[in-house]
Enzyme design. Structure first.
Site, short mmCIF file in Angstrom:
data_model
loop_
_atom_site.label_atom_id
_atom_site.label_comp_id
_atom_site.label_asym_id
_atom_site.label_seq_id
_atom_site.Cartn_x
_atom_site.Cartn_y
_atom_site.Cartn_z
N HIS A 80 0.82 -1.21 0.00
CA HIS A 80 0.00 0.00 0.00
C HIS A 80 0.86 1.27 0.00
O HIS A 80 2.06 1.24 0.28
CB HIS A 80 -0.91 0.01 1.22
CG HIS A 80 -0.16 0.07 2.53
ND1 HIS A 80 0.38 1.23 3.03
CD2 HIS A 80 0.17 -0.90 3.41
CE1 HIS A 80 1.00 0.98 4.17
NE2 HIS A 80 0.89 -0.31 4.41
N GLU A 136 -2.14 -6.80 8.04
CA GLU A 136 -0.83 -6.66 8.67
C GLU A 136 -0.81 -7.36 10.03
O GLU A 136 -1.86 -7.66 10.61
CB GLU A 136 -0.49 -5.16 8.83
CG GLU A 136 0.86 -4.84 9.47
CD GLU A 136 2.05 -5.47 8.74
OE1 GLU A 136 2.27 -6.68 8.91
OE2 GLU A 136 2.74 -4.74 8.01
#
Length: 438
Positions: free
Chosen positions: A244, A319
């Site tokens: 990202h 994550e």
């Protein structure tokens, strides 16, 4: 624009008592010997070795703040211990030094470093800065750098606590540059290197073709059977791994796990640049799968807007949960949770307080990989995720041990690529390609 040329970092640290009141000093010089930056700080009660490592870290950060990433650097110190450990000739046996040594090594791999031990009398500049910082603290003052009359007008003075802009996991992982053998090869995923896609606004071409060749990156990609069997049974399933873009936490170099920050304006531009590249030949993207977290979803949606594809979400691509460390810097964690941090760095089965271990992350990421490859066999899939899951996928593809996580660097909005063959092993085709951000 950053400075250019070769540089010298001289660093030192001292403790008046060992342990006792301690401080460090560091100076950055250009190849003509001109001083470009100074750093110094009193660090309270600490040992000589801790202060020396802190000085080294401060010197490397100061050089990074000058925009000299990738430059040739000679690090000079009168600490035999630090020089030998950083050069890899001595092991770091003291538990309290391991986090510092790992952080220093991560910063050092962002340059081309030569490690040089020098006698104490030749390290007088850094020694003076360290003593100035300790003297200032003894007077109840804070060290302030003097004017650098020999430095260029634009050269900054880097004082205590200054850090270069960075990415959203700790420097030990996200600031840790890739191993020299991997470099940052261009992502030649499905066609000759000359046909690699374009950046936002201009043609990207291949980045670092020499490095890519040295790393074994293919210049063309025939997905029909590159496994071990003499006759291919399936084409490759290609995972294009997209990290990202930038978030507010990555700007401040803070741990960013299950917290859900959105992309910054820069992050949105990075996502758009990656999307533009992936929407053109030679990629032929057929599927997009993303982490459920906002920063990954926003990045994936940029790709979806360019390709006309829907975004599928896989929760196991999220994550790692950093628990109580969420939103803190590495330095803050080192100060508040020193024992927990040391244990976490030493063992992938250890989780941060209230968080998730890397071993647990690896299990769910492996499950996500298996689902994606099975559901989209033979197709080209963009997987939008985060530092730890992407590093896990690369590690698993290479059959590398858990400590390989500390030997990879992933930039914001970078691309990596892995091909999975039913008739052979997985093949890592690229790592940390940022040609679209040039």
């Amino acid at each position: 624009m950053g400075v250019t040329g070769a540089f010298t970092v001289e660093a030192d640290g001292g403790s008046r008592g060992n342990p006792g009141p301690a401080g460090y000093g560091a100076v950055v010089k250009d190849d003509a010997g001109r001083v470009l930056a100074e750093a110094a700080e009193s660090i309270g009660t600490a040992t000589n070795n801790v202060a020396e490592y802190r000085g080294l870290i401060a010197g490397l950060r100061a050089l990074l703040a000058l925009g000299a990433e990738g430059a040739q650097v000679e690090v000079r110190m009168d600490s035999k211990l630090v020089i030998e450990q950083m050069a890899g000739r001595w092991k770091v046996k003291h538990e309290g030094l391991r986090p510092l040594a790992l952080e220093a090594a991560g910063l050092a791999r962002r340059f081309r470093v030569t490690w040089t031990w020098i006698p104490r009398e030749r390290n007088s500049y850094a020694d003076r800065l360290a003593n100035e910082a300790m003297d200032a603290a003894a007077r109840g003052e804070t060290w302030r750098a003097s004017a650098l009359t020999s430095a260029p007008d634009s050269a900054p003075v880097v004082e205590a606590g200054a850090e270069p802009p960075n990415i959203d996991a700790p420097s030990l992982f996200d600031d840790d540059p890739g191993a020299p053998t991997l470099g940052a090869p261009a992502l030649a995923a499905r066609a000759p290197a000359a046909a690699v896609g374009e950046t936002a606004g201009e043609r990207a071409g291949t980045a670092g073709g020499g490095a890519g060749a040295a790393a074994g990156t293919a210049t063309s990609h025939d997905r029909r059977g590159h496994g071990w069997m003499s006759r291919a049974t399936h084409v490759a399933t290609s995972l294009l791994l997209l990290r990202h873009g930038q978030t507010p936490l990555s700007v401040d170099k803070r741990f960013s796990g299950l917290g859900d920050p959105s992309l910054t304006r820069t992050g949105l531009a990075q996502a758009e640049a990656a999307a533009l590249r992936l929407s053109r030949q030679p990629y032929e993207v057929e599927v997009i799968v993303a982490s459920p977290l906002a920063r990954a979803r926003q990045t994936a949606e940029a790709v979806a807007a360019r390709t006309g594809l829907a975004v599928l979400v896989d929760d196991d691509l999220r994550e790692t949960d950093f628990g109580e460390w969420e939103g803190h810097t590495f330095a803050e964690i080192q100060q508040r949770w020193p024992r927990e941090l040391a244990a976490w760095l030493a063992d992938p089965d250890v989780a941060p307080p209230g968080g998730e271990s890397f071993a647990s992350t690896a299990l769910r990421v492996e499950q996500a990989r298996d689902r994606i490859v099975k559901a989209h066999e033979g197709r080209s899939v963009v997987v939008v995720s985060h530092v730890t899951p992407i590093k896990m996928l690369v590690r698993l593809a290479l059959g590398a041990p858990p400590e390989a996580l500390y030997r990879m660097h992933l930039d914001l909005a970078c691309l990596s690529a892995i091909d999975y063959y039913a008739d052979g092993p997985a093949v890592v085709r690229a790592l940390n390609d940022t040609a679209h951000l040039s």
